[in-house]
Design a protein around this motif. Structure first.
Motif, short mmCIF file in Angstrom:
data_model
loop_
_atom_site.label_atom_id
_atom_site.label_comp_id
_atom_site.label_asym_id
_atom_site.label_seq_id
_atom_site.Cartn_x
_atom_site.Cartn_y
_atom_site.Cartn_z
N UNK A 31 0.86 -1.17 0.00
CA UNK A 31 0.00 0.00 0.00
C UNK A 31 0.90 1.23 0.00
N UNK A 32 0.74 2.08 -1.00
CA UNK A 32 1.50 3.31 -1.08
C UNK A 32 0.53 4.48 -0.94
N UNK A 33 0.83 5.40 -0.04
CA UNK A 33 0.00 6.59 0.14
C UNK A 33 0.88 7.82 -0.02
N UNK A 34 0.26 8.91 -0.50
CA UNK A 34 0.99 10.16 -0.67
C UNK A 34 0.00 11.29 -0.91
N UNK A 35 0.51 12.51 -0.95
CA UNK A 35 -0.28 13.69 -1.27
C UNK A 35 0.18 14.21 -2.63
N UNK A 36 -0.79 14.56 -3.46
CA UNK A 36 -0.50 15.09 -4.80
C UNK A 36 -1.06 16.50 -4.90
N UNK A 37 -0.21 17.43 -5.34
CA UNK A 37 -0.63 18.81 -5.60
C UNK A 37 -0.53 19.02 -7.11
N UNK A 38 -1.67 19.37 -7.72
CA UNK A 38 -1.71 19.59 -9.17
C UNK A 38 -1.97 21.06 -9.45
N UNK A 39 -1.20 21.61 -10.39
CA UNK A 39 -1.33 23.01 -10.79
C UNK A 39 -1.30 23.97 -9.60
N UNK A 40 -0.60 23.57 -8.54
CA UNK A 40 -0.39 24.36 -7.33
C UNK A 40 -1.67 24.67 -6.56
N UNK A 41 -2.83 24.07 -6.93
CA UNK A 41 -4.08 24.38 -6.24
C UNK A 41 -4.91 23.16 -5.86
N UNK A 42 -4.88 22.12 -6.64
CA UNK A 42 -5.71 20.94 -6.38
C UNK A 42 -4.90 19.94 -5.56
N UNK A 64 -7.03 5.09 -5.39
CA UNK A 64 -8.06 6.02 -4.93
C UNK A 64 -7.44 7.40 -4.75
N UNK A 65 -8.17 8.41 -5.18
CA UNK A 65 -7.80 9.79 -4.94
C UNK A 65 -8.90 10.48 -4.16
N UNK A 66 -8.56 11.11 -3.05
CA UNK A 66 -9.53 11.81 -2.22
C UNK A 66 -9.22 13.30 -2.25
N UNK A 67 -10.16 14.10 -2.72
CA UNK A 67 -9.97 15.54 -2.85
C UNK A 67 -9.89 16.19 -1.46
N UNK A 68 -8.84 16.97 -1.26
CA UNK A 68 -8.63 17.71 -0.01
C UNK A 68 -8.89 19.19 -0.24
N UNK A 69 -8.42 19.70 -1.39
CA UNK A 69 -8.56 21.13 -1.71
C UNK A 69 -8.63 21.27 -3.22
N UNK A 70 -9.54 22.10 -3.70
CA UNK A 70 -9.68 22.32 -5.14
C UNK A 70 -9.74 23.82 -5.41
N UNK A 71 -8.54 24.40 -5.46
CA UNK A 71 -8.46 25.82 -5.79
C UNK A 71 -8.76 26.66 -4.70
#
Length: 125
Positions: free
Chosen positions: A86-97, A118-125
C-alpha cells in the motif's frame, strides 16, 4: 518504515502518480501492462471506475497532451501481503488541487502492477 521496505518505497515513488509519468508509458497497451486484470479505482468524486473506463479515459487524455504540473510528497509504504504494498501520498496539481492518493501495488513476474487506486480531494483551488 522498516529498512527492508525502503527500496520498495523508492521503486514505487518513481511510478507515482500513476498514469502521469510518460516514462512508464502513454498508450493503452502501456496502461494495460501497468494494471492487473481486476484493477479498479475510486475517483476524487467518490465514483467507482472499472479498468475499461480508466483505460478509455487515459487513451483519450494522451491523444491531446496538455501541461501536467504536479508535486508528490509525504510518501508512505506498508506491506499488505507477500509482494503486495500500500502506497499513500499527497499530490498537488497546478499548485491548487490537493488530493490524498492510495495505490495498491503488486510485484509480478512482469514487474509492478496496479491493483487499486483512490484519490480523495482535499482542496480544489
Amino acid at each position: 518504515m522498516k529498512p527492508e521496505f525502503q527500496s520498495v518505497l523508492e521503486e514505487l515513488k518513481a511510478r507515482e502518480p500513476i498514469f502521469h509519468r510518460p516514462e512508464w508509458g502513454t498508450t493503452r497497451a502501456d496502461f494495460e501492462r501497468m494494471t492487473t486484470e481486476d484493477f479498479w479505482e475510486i475517483g476524487a468524486s467518490g465514483t467507482r471506475y472499472e479498468r475499461s473506463f480508466v483505460l478509455d479515459e487515459l487513451e483519450r487524455r494522451y491523444k491531446d497532451p496538455h501541461p501536467d504540473v504536479w508535486t508528490a510528497r509525504d510518501f508512505e509504504c506498508s506491506p499488505l501481503a507477500e509482494g503486495v504494498y500500500l502506497l499513500t501520498y499527497t499530490l498537488v496539481q497546478d499548485e491548487v488541487r490537493v488530493t490524498r492518493r492510495t495505490t495498491i501495488w503488486k510485484r509480478s513476474d512482469d514487474g509492478w502492477k496496479i491493483v487499486f487506486h483512490q484519490g480523495t480531494l482535499i482542496q480544489n483551488g
